[in-house]
Design a protein around this motif. Structure first.
Motif, PDB file in Angstrom:
ATOM      1  N   ALA A  83      -4.632   0.953   0.293  1.00  0.00           N
ATOM      2  CA  ALA A  83      -4.156  -0.399   0.633  1.00  0.00           C
ATOM      3  C   ALA A  83      -5.118  -1.423   0.038  1.00  0.00           C
ATOM      4  O   ALA A  83      -6.113  -1.067  -0.597  1.00  0.00           O
ATOM      5  CB  ALA A  83      -4.077  -0.553   2.147  1.00  0.00           C
ATOM      6  N   ASN A  84      -4.806  -2.666   0.264  1.00  0.00           N
ATOM      7  CA  ASN A  84      -5.658  -3.765  -0.177  1.00  0.00           C
ATOM      8  C   ASN A  84      -5.837  -4.762   0.957  1.00  0.00           C
ATOM      9  O   ASN A  84      -5.002  -4.834   1.866  1.00  0.00           O
ATOM     10  CB  ASN A  84      -5.008  -4.493  -1.364  1.00  0.00           C
ATOM     11  N   PRO A 123      -0.157  -0.042  -5.268  1.00  0.00           N
ATOM     12  CA  PRO A 123      -1.586  -0.339  -5.379  1.00  0.00           C
ATOM     13  C   PRO A 123      -2.281   0.520  -6.437  1.00  0.00           C
ATOM     14  O   PRO A 123      -1.866   1.671  -6.680  1.00  0.00           O
ATOM     15  CB  PRO A 123      -2.127   0.032  -3.992  1.00  0.00           C
ATOM     16  N   PHE A 124      -3.287  -0.018  -7.061  1.00  0.00           N
ATOM     17  CA  PHE A 124      -4.157   0.739  -7.972  1.00  0.00           C
ATOM     18  C   PHE A 124      -3.379   1.583  -8.991  1.00  0.00           C
ATOM     19  O   PHE A 124      -3.509   2.800  -9.037  1.00  0.00           O
ATOM     20  CB  PHE A 124      -5.126   1.622  -7.160  1.00  0.00           C
ATOM     21  N   GLY A 161       0.860  -1.185   0.000  1.00  0.00           N
ATOM     22  CA  GLY A 161       0.000   0.000   0.000  1.00  0.00           C
ATOM     23  C   GLY A 161       0.889   1.225   0.000  1.00  0.00           C
ATOM     24  O   GLY A 161       2.103   1.112   0.201  1.00  0.00           O
ATOM     25  N   GLU A 162       0.299   2.390  -0.237  1.00  0.00           N
ATOM     26  CA  GLU A 162       1.115   3.610  -0.225  1.00  0.00           C
ATOM     27  C   GLU A 162       0.263   4.835   0.039  1.00  0.00           C
ATOM     28  O   GLU A 162      -0.962   4.809  -0.129  1.00  0.00           O
ATOM     29  CB  GLU A 162       1.851   3.780  -1.576  1.00  0.00           C
ATOM     30  N   PHE A 215      -8.255   4.152   1.833  1.00  0.00           N
ATOM     31  CA  PHE A 215      -9.064   3.393   0.874  1.00  0.00           C
ATOM     32  C   PHE A 215      -8.536   1.959   0.872  1.00  0.00           C
ATOM     33  O   PHE A 215      -7.322   1.746   0.761  1.00  0.00           O
ATOM     34  CB  PHE A 215      -8.939   3.991  -0.530  1.00  0.00           C
ATOM     35  N   ILE A 216      -9.446   1.009   0.979  1.00  0.00           N
ATOM     36  CA  ILE A 216      -9.009  -0.396   1.011  1.00  0.00           C
ATOM     37  C   ILE A 216      -9.676  -1.175  -0.117  1.00  0.00           C
ATOM     38  O   ILE A 216     -10.899  -1.338  -0.148  1.00  0.00           O
ATOM     39  CB  ILE A 216      -9.322  -1.044   2.378  1.00  0.00           C
ATOM     40  N   GLY A 217      -8.839  -1.607  -1.068  1.00  0.00           N
ATOM     41  CA  GLY A 217      -9.331  -2.389  -2.204  1.00  0.00           C
ATOM     42  C   GLY A 217      -9.244  -3.881  -1.919  1.00  0.00           C
ATOM     43  O   GLY A 217      -9.164  -4.311  -0.753  1.00  0.00           O
ATOM     44  N   GLU A 218      -9.213  -4.660  -2.986  1.00  0.00           N
ATOM     45  CA  GLU A 218      -9.275  -6.116  -2.837  1.00  0.00           C
ATOM     46  C   GLU A 218      -7.867  -6.743  -2.824  1.00  0.00           C
ATOM     47  O   GLU A 218      -7.349  -7.129  -1.790  1.00  0.00           O
ATOM     48  CB  GLU A 218     -10.117  -6.653  -3.987  1.00  0.00           C
ATOM     49  N   ALA A 219      -7.268  -6.792  -3.984  1.00  0.00           N
ATOM     50  CA  ALA A 219      -5.952  -7.445  -4.117  1.00  0.00           C
ATOM     51  C   ALA A 219      -5.237  -6.852  -5.323  1.00  0.00           C
ATOM     52  O   ALA A 219      -5.892  -6.356  -6.247  1.00  0.00           O
ATOM     53  CB  ALA A 219      -6.139  -8.949  -4.310  1.00  0.00           C
TER      54      ALA A 219
END
Ligand code: URA
Length: 200
Positions: free
Chosen positions: A80-81, A54-55, A29-30, A39-43
């Motif tokens: 992050a994820n 990420p992303f 994450g960053e 913000f928390i995504g999946e993978a």
């Protein structure tokens, strides 16, 4: 070295699940260590696995646009994820992988202490809105231990299903006022008062 950098070095050495064998890079994450919003995504997907960030693929480009729509850049938030290593072929994360990775996310949250956590997609939502379906929970929030949890569809959903784009854009636009309320709430004593502020 900051606590977060130290944690990310630990994550880079993680072998708690089988994904460690497949990943090119870990994607911890960053963003800002003192970010107010996380913000928390999946993978990670292919692009994220290649870059260790990420992303950064097509869903990430849309996330950047969404952030810009509320006057933010990715450096001002933390992204992050749920899962820190790419599942092969971008398959869905397995329950044991989510469980194995959870302590890393918990420690990130402890260090960053965000005022608001925005879940992106159903895997991230399931952690903080147990038993809810994304079609009902998106655009809603609840507060726990001083953090506002806010659910959104995953940005990639808009790329696959054009009709969701507007919904995601509208849900994003609600974030600034929720955050403002979350911040002013720290000065308010009673939970009843806090609830009234959110209802107003
Ligand atoms: N989708 C995610 O959930 N996370 C990423 O980092 C990229 C795509």
């Amino acid at each position: 070295m900051s606590a977060l950098t130290q944690l990310h070095e630990e994550i880079a050495r993680c072998t708690r699940c089988e994904l460690a064998k497949h990943r090119t890079n870990v994607v911890p994450g960053e963003g800002a260590e003192n970010a107010e919003i996380m913000f928390i995504g999946e993978a990670p997907g292919w692009h994220e696995d290649q870059q260790g960030r990420p992303f950064v693929g097509p869903a990430g480009q849309f996330l950047d646009q969404l952030l810009a729509s509320i006057g933010l850049r990715r450096e001002q938030v933390f992204i992050a994820n749920v899962i820190k290593g790419r599942p092969p072929g971008n398959r869905d994360p397995l329950p044991q992988e989510i469980l194995a990775c959870r302590p890393w996310l918990d420690r990130q949250i402890e260090i960053i202490r965000p005022k608001m956590i925005v879940t992106l997609g159903r895997y991230s939502m399931a952690m903080f809105f147990p038993g809810k379906s994304i079609s009902k929970a998106h655009g809603t929030f609840h507060k726990q231990d001083g953090i506002i949890y806010y659910a959104m569809y995953h940005p990639a959903a808009a790329l696959h299903q054009q009709s969701l784009r507007k919904t995601i854009e509208e849900d994003m636009l609600k974030i600034p006022s929720l955050l403002a309320k979350a911040k002013s709430m720290t000065e308010v004593e009673s939970p009843a008062q806090q609830l009234r502020m959110f209802e107003s």
